[in-house]
Design an enzyme around this catalytic site. Structure first.
Site, short mmCIF file in Angstrom:
data_model
loop_
_atom_site.label_atom_id
_atom_site.label_comp_id
_atom_site.label_asym_id
_atom_site.label_seq_id
_atom_site.Cartn_x
_atom_site.Cartn_y
_atom_site.Cartn_z
N HIS A 172 2.97 3.14 1.57
CA HIS A 172 2.56 2.30 2.51
C HIS A 172 1.33 1.42 1.87
O HIS A 172 0.79 0.91 2.66
CB HIS A 172 2.17 2.97 3.74
N CYS A 220 -2.87 -11.71 -3.04
CA CYS A 220 -2.63 -13.09 -2.48
C CYS A 220 -1.19 -12.88 -1.58
O CYS A 220 -0.31 -12.22 -2.10
CB CYS A 220 -2.36 -14.03 -3.60
N ALA A 280 -4.25 21.35 7.49
CA ALA A 280 -3.90 21.19 5.64
C ALA A 280 -5.07 21.97 4.93
O ALA A 280 -4.44 22.53 3.92
CB ALA A 280 -3.77 19.75 5.48
N ASN A 311 -0.29 7.57 3.23
CA ASN A 311 -1.72 7.20 3.31
C ASN A 311 -2.04 6.09 2.52
O ASN A 311 -1.60 6.16 1.32
CB ASN A 311 -2.38 8.66 3.34
#
Ligand code: OAD
Length: 235
Positions: free
Chosen positions: A113, A121, A224, A96
Site C-alpha cells: 500500500h 509526482c 503482536a 502498512n
C-alpha cells in the site's frame, strides 16, 4: 502451540495495522481507528486528491508526524530475526505504510500500500523519493519540476496495490502463510490466505479473529508484541 518451520519451508508473512498498534500508530477499523474519524473518500482516493489535495496532504502530514515518533516493538524485531534465519525463504509483505519493519531490521519489506515517508509526482514518471516533510494548511502544495503536484506515495482506494506480480509468485511458492494484525476485509490482501491455503499451512495472530477467519488453519490470539517473539520454531 507454535509454528514449526523446516528447512524446505517458505514463509509468507502479511502484516496489517495491528502490528503497529502497540507502537502507537492507530489502526483503521478498531474503536479510535482512523476510519472512525476520517472519511476515506475525502482523504484517501484519487477523487479526493483531485477535489482537495490540501486536505489529503493534511491527513498524510498528520500520519507522518505520528509515524515519525513511533518505534518498533518485540513483534517487529521477531520478524526481522526470522528473516535473518530464513533469508529469502521469508517474504514479508505489509499493508502498512510506516517504516517500523525496516527500523526493526527487516531488509526486504514489500509495502503493497505504499510508503508514508515517500512522495511522487502525480503527473510525470519520476521515481518516488524519500520525503519526511509535512505539508499542512495553509502552506502551499509541493510541486514537481514538471509542474505536476507532489502526492503521497500511497495506494489509495481505487488504485492498484504495488508489487502484485511478486506477491502472486510468493503466494504460489509459500508453504506457510501467517497474517498478523489485519481485519481481513480489504482486498486484495484479504484473499491472499485463500489463494495459498490448498498447499500452505495458514495462521493468524491478533487479538480478534479476522473476517476471513475460516481460511486459516489456526488462530493465535493475542497482541503482536506478545505472540510473535515465541511463535516460530526454526528447525
Ligand atoms: P484494520 O484497522 O482493518 O484492522 C486492524 C486489525 O489489527 C484488527 O483485526 C485488530 O483486531 C488487530 N489488532 C489490534 N491491535 C493489535 C495488536 N496489538 N496486535 C495484533 N493485532 C492487533 O487494519 P488493516 O486490516 O491493516 O489501506 O487494514 C487494511 C487496509 O485498510 C490498510 O492498509 C489501509 C486501510 O484502509 C489503505 O489505506 C489503502
Amino acid at each position: 502451540m507454535q509454528v514449526s518451520l523446516g528447512d524446505k519451508d517458505r514463509v509468507f508473512i502479511l502484516t496489517g495495522a495491528g502490528i503497529s498498534a502497540e507502537s502507537g500508530i492507530p489502526t483503521f477499523r478498531d474503536a479510535g481507528g482512523l476510519w472512525r474519524n476520517y472519511r476515506i473518500e475525502e482523504v484517501a482516493s484519487p477523487v479526493a486528491w483531485r477535489r482537495d489535495p490540501r486536505l489529503v496532504w493534511n491527513f498524510y502530514s498528520m500520519r507522518r508526524r505520528v509515524a515519525a515518533e513511533a518505534k518498533p516493538h518485540a513483534g517487529h524485531v521477531a520478524l526481522a530475526e526470522l528473516e535473518r534465519q530464513l533469508g529469502d525463504r521469508l517474504f514479508l509483505c505489509t499493508q502498512n505504510v510506516d517504516d517500523l519493519h525496516e527500523q526493526a531490521g527487516s531488509q526486504r519489506v514489500v509495502h503493497m500500500h505504499g510508503e508514508l515517508f515517500k512522495s511522487r509526482c502525480d503527473s510525470c514518471m519520476k521515481a518516488p523519493f524519500d520525503d519526511r516533510n509535512v505539508y499542512e494548511l495553509p502552506n502551499a502544495l509541493p510541486r514537481c519540476g514538471c509542474g505536476g503536484k507532489i502526492r503521497p506515495h500511497i495506494c489509495w482506494f481505487g488504485e492498484i496495490p504495488f508489487a502484485m506480480d511478486r506477491i502472486a509468485l510468493e503466494l504460489e511458492q509459500c508453504t506457510v502463510f501467517v497474517a498478523v494484525g489485519t481485519s481481513g476485509v480489504v482486498q486484495p490482501a484479504a484473499s491472499f490466505v485463500a489463494a495459498c491455503r490448498e498447499r500452505a499451512r495458514t495462521f493468524y495472530a491478533g487479538p480478534e479473529p479476522p473476517a476471513n477467519e475460516a481460511a486459516f488453519d489456526q488462530w493465535f490470539p493475542g497482541k503482536a508484541a506478545e505472540v510473535l517473539p515465541s511463535l516460530f520454531v526454526v528447525a
